[in-house]
Design a protein around this motif. Structure first.
Motif, mmCIF file in Angstrom:
data_model
loop_
_atom_site.group_PDB
_atom_site.id
_atom_site.type_symbol
_atom_site.label_atom_id
_atom_site.label_comp_id
_atom_site.label_asym_id
_atom_site.label_seq_id
_atom_site.Cartn_x
_atom_site.Cartn_y
_atom_site.Cartn_z
ATOM 1 N N MET A 134 0.827 -1.200 0.000
ATOM 2 C CA MET A 134 0.000 0.000 0.000
ATOM 3 C C MET A 134 0.863 1.252 0.000
ATOM 4 O O MET A 134 0.638 2.181 -0.777
ATOM 5 C CB MET A 134 -0.907 -0.012 1.221
ATOM 6 N N LYS A 135 1.864 1.257 0.846
ATOM 7 C CA LYS A 135 2.781 2.409 0.910
ATOM 8 C C LYS A 135 3.476 2.616 -0.431
ATOM 9 O O LYS A 135 3.638 3.733 -0.908
ATOM 10 C CB LYS A 135 3.850 2.148 1.987
ATOM 11 N N LEU A 137 2.418 1.756 -3.369
ATOM 12 C CA LEU A 137 1.478 2.278 -4.358
ATOM 13 C C LEU A 137 1.235 3.771 -4.146
ATOM 14 O O LEU A 137 1.112 4.533 -5.107
ATOM 15 C CB LEU A 137 0.160 1.511 -4.289
ATOM 16 N N ALA A 138 1.184 4.182 -2.891
ATOM 17 C CA ALA A 138 1.009 5.604 -2.596
ATOM 18 C C ALA A 138 2.199 6.394 -3.133
ATOM 19 O O ALA A 138 2.037 7.449 -3.751
ATOM 20 C CB ALA A 138 0.852 5.808 -1.098
ATOM 21 N N THR A 139 3.379 5.862 -2.936
ATOM 22 C CA THR A 139 4.586 6.527 -3.430
ATOM 23 C C THR A 139 4.586 6.600 -4.954
ATOM 24 O O THR A 139 4.964 7.616 -5.544
ATOM 25 C CB THR A 139 5.837 5.768 -2.941
ATOM 26 N N THR A 141 2.012 6.718 -6.908
ATOM 27 C CA THR A 141 1.047 7.744 -7.305
ATOM 28 C C THR A 141 1.705 9.112 -7.283
ATOM 29 O O THR A 141 1.510 9.934 -8.174
ATOM 30 C CB THR A 141 -0.173 7.734 -6.369
ATOM 31 N N ILE A 142 2.519 9.333 -6.269
ATOM 32 C CA ILE A 142 3.192 10.625 -6.149
ATOM 33 C C ILE A 142 4.227 10.806 -7.257
ATOM 34 O O ILE A 142 4.401 11.904 -7.781
ATOM 35 C CB ILE A 142 3.790 10.755 -4.748
ATOM 36 N N ALA B 86 -3.346 9.063 -1.441
ATOM 37 C CA ALA B 86 -1.935 8.771 -1.733
ATOM 38 C C ALA B 86 -1.012 9.649 -0.892
ATOM 39 O O ALA B 86 -0.020 9.172 -0.351
ATOM 40 C CB ALA B 86 -1.646 8.977 -3.213
ATOM 41 N N PHE B 87 -1.361 10.909 -0.764
ATOM 42 C CA PHE B 87 -0.511 11.821 0.008
ATOM 43 C C PHE B 87 -0.553 11.461 1.475
ATOM 44 O O PHE B 87 0.470 11.492 2.168
ATOM 45 C CB PHE B 87 -0.973 13.255 -0.206
ATOM 46 N N CYS B 89 -1.206 8.448 2.748
ATOM 47 C CA CYS B 89 -0.493 7.181 2.966
ATOM 48 C C CYS B 89 1.013 7.346 2.844
ATOM 49 O O CYS B 89 1.772 6.694 3.544
ATOM 50 C CB CYS B 89 -0.956 6.132 1.964
ATOM 51 N N ALA B 90 1.431 8.181 1.927
ATOM 52 C CA ALA B 90 2.868 8.359 1.728
ATOM 53 C C ALA B 90 3.427 9.346 2.748
ATOM 54 O O ALA B 90 4.622 9.594 2.780
ATOM 55 C CB ALA B 90 3.150 8.840 0.308
ATOM 56 N N GLU B 91 2.545 9.896 3.530
ATOM 57 C CA GLU B 91 2.938 10.829 4.595
ATOM 58 C C GLU B 91 3.792 11.984 4.087
ATOM 59 O O GLU B 91 4.834 12.300 4.644
ATOM 60 C CB GLU B 91 3.662 10.064 5.717
ATOM 61 N N VAL B 92 3.306 12.623 3.016
ATOM 62 C CA VAL B 92 4.060 13.754 2.459
ATOM 63 C C VAL B 92 3.833 15.004 3.307
ATOM 64 O O VAL B 92 2.764 15.199 3.877
ATOM 65 C CB VAL B 92 3.670 14.054 0.992
ATOM 66 N N LEU B 137 -5.634 2.440 -4.308
ATOM 67 C CA LEU B 137 -4.422 3.104 -4.784
ATOM 68 C C LEU B 137 -3.971 2.532 -6.113
ATOM 69 O O LEU B 137 -3.503 3.263 -6.993
ATOM 70 C CB LEU B 137 -3.308 2.975 -3.739
ATOM 71 N N LYS B 140 -6.108 4.054 -8.706
ATOM 72 C CA LYS B 140 -5.723 5.439 -8.938
ATOM 73 C C LYS B 140 -4.512 5.524 -9.864
ATOM 74 O O LYS B 140 -4.451 6.348 -10.766
ATOM 75 C CB LYS B 140 -5.367 6.131 -7.613
#
Lengths: 219, 219
Positions: A134-135, A137-139, A141-142, B86-87, B89-92, B137, B140
């Motif tokens: 999950m992490k 995939l989030a990255t 996306t960014i 996404a942001f 989860c990625a903890e931006v 995610l 997305k």
DNA sequence: CTCCGTTTGTTGAAAATTCAACATATTTTC
DNA sequence: GAAAATATGTTGAATTTTCAACAAACGGAG
């Protein structure tokens, strides 16, 4: 599989999983490794997305080629990084992209079905694996946001500068190497190679940057 | 919260979670709802990404505005869909985009930290939640692939046609509505509004399509 | 129904990109 | 080390986009 532990330890997919557990998991996940020479295709556009890929050594490019033969490079995946995970997780029928080796590369493939659905053993770690995925995939996306931020600029110069700024920031220095040759950089920025070359020339004359092959310095 | 159950039941984030469990979870997740009028900002670019958003009614746009004021629309999020995940989860540290209400909209916000880290209760469902988030995610990411597929085309005409083909495929018909007015469509395709209008006019004269406002028919 | 603000279409000139073709480096191969 | 293959730079013409400005169409509000 032991010889890959050093790379896999750095792979975000296996964060928080101990080496001995990791080795056992790889069996459950149906892990296998393959070698690809430069320019060889790991996954072809249109193929069924069954596997999650991990680059053990070398690097791969995620590319799309349109009707008229224009290539678009979506991203470059280096050692320890994961690819095709989104298509595998979303269970798409046809991959909309190709994955091509950028240099001689060793690739590990995991059975996606085994990653998504626990096999009965090692469940604590499987849970961690899902969380890591999950992490990741989030990255990813960014990463795409970054690419869109760059390619949404209207001129070659603006795209190039936006890209170089990002790279400088990532490198933590105004002097850095990029993973593209000129044609590839053009395909990543979605512009013409010749126009890109011309723009790099102009920017050098203007004293904004210096470049020799894949090395760039922002001034 | 009960009145939102119908929408939340369709939200991919809560797939496989029963209504009574869902209600209890919302408490643990720190859910709160807010109302936004058209054009009001839900999250501003640069803000800390602490919340996962869910559109309860109405819709929001994910947008980016560059140095020179050019707006780029990354996507439109409708009822039952999730955004900013996404942001979160990625903890931006800083959101690279803004989220703006497209019409009067009710928004649910979940505390990201509560979503990612289990609170001790309901763990079985929390696990499902993480799994759902992962799937979301992945989906997305594929949405962004679609956008890049469209915007990597070199001419306004090609971008427009690529977009309309995608929409026709999604609608399952050659006649469909798009969620954009002309300016917004231009901002999504990353082209000039005037050039886009001209191109739509030409394509109509050529008999390739018909369009009246937001309704398009491919011929 | 009319007024007013917004959206959409249209136009022409300036700017930028694409395209094709070729010159020059650079790298690879034998 | 020479030849071949590949990568990069350069150029000018054709195409396309952008920009600014305005006209026309549309949609609400009163």
């Amino acid at each position: 599989m032991k010889k890959y532990l050093a790379v896999l330890g750095k792979c975000p997919l296996f964060y928080g999983i101990k080496e001995d557990e990791l080795l056992r998991m790889l069996g459950c996940l149906g892990a296998k490794t393959e070698f690809f020479d430069k320019k060889y295709t790991v996954f072809a556009e249109g193929a069924r997305a069954k596997y999650i890929g991990i680059v053990l050594s070398g690097s791969v490019q995620i590319t799309q080629v349109d009707f008229y033969g224009n290539r678009s490079i979506l991203s470059v995946i280096g050692a320890g990084q994961v690819f095709a995970e989104a298509f595998a997780c979303a269970e798409v029928e046809e991959m909309p992209v190709s994955v091509v080796a950028n240099e001689p590369s060793e690739i590990m493939l995991l059975e996606c079905a085994h990653v998504l659905h626990t096999c009965g053993n090692h469940c604590a770690f499987h849970r961690q694996l899902i969380f890591n995925l999950m992490k990741d995939l989030a990255t990813k996306t960014i990463t795409f946001h970054k690419k869109i931020d760059i390619t949404s600029k209207r001129t070659t110069r603006e795209k190039l500068m936006a890209y170089l700024m990002h790279e400088a920031k990532r490198a933590g220095s105004n002097s850095f190497d990029i993973p593209f040759d000129r044609q590839e950089l053009a395909d990543y920025l979605e512009v013409e190679r010749s126009g890109l070359s011309a723009e790099i020339g102009k920017l050098q004359k203007e004293g904004v940057l210096e470049s020799r092959k894949k090395h760039f310095t922002l001034l």
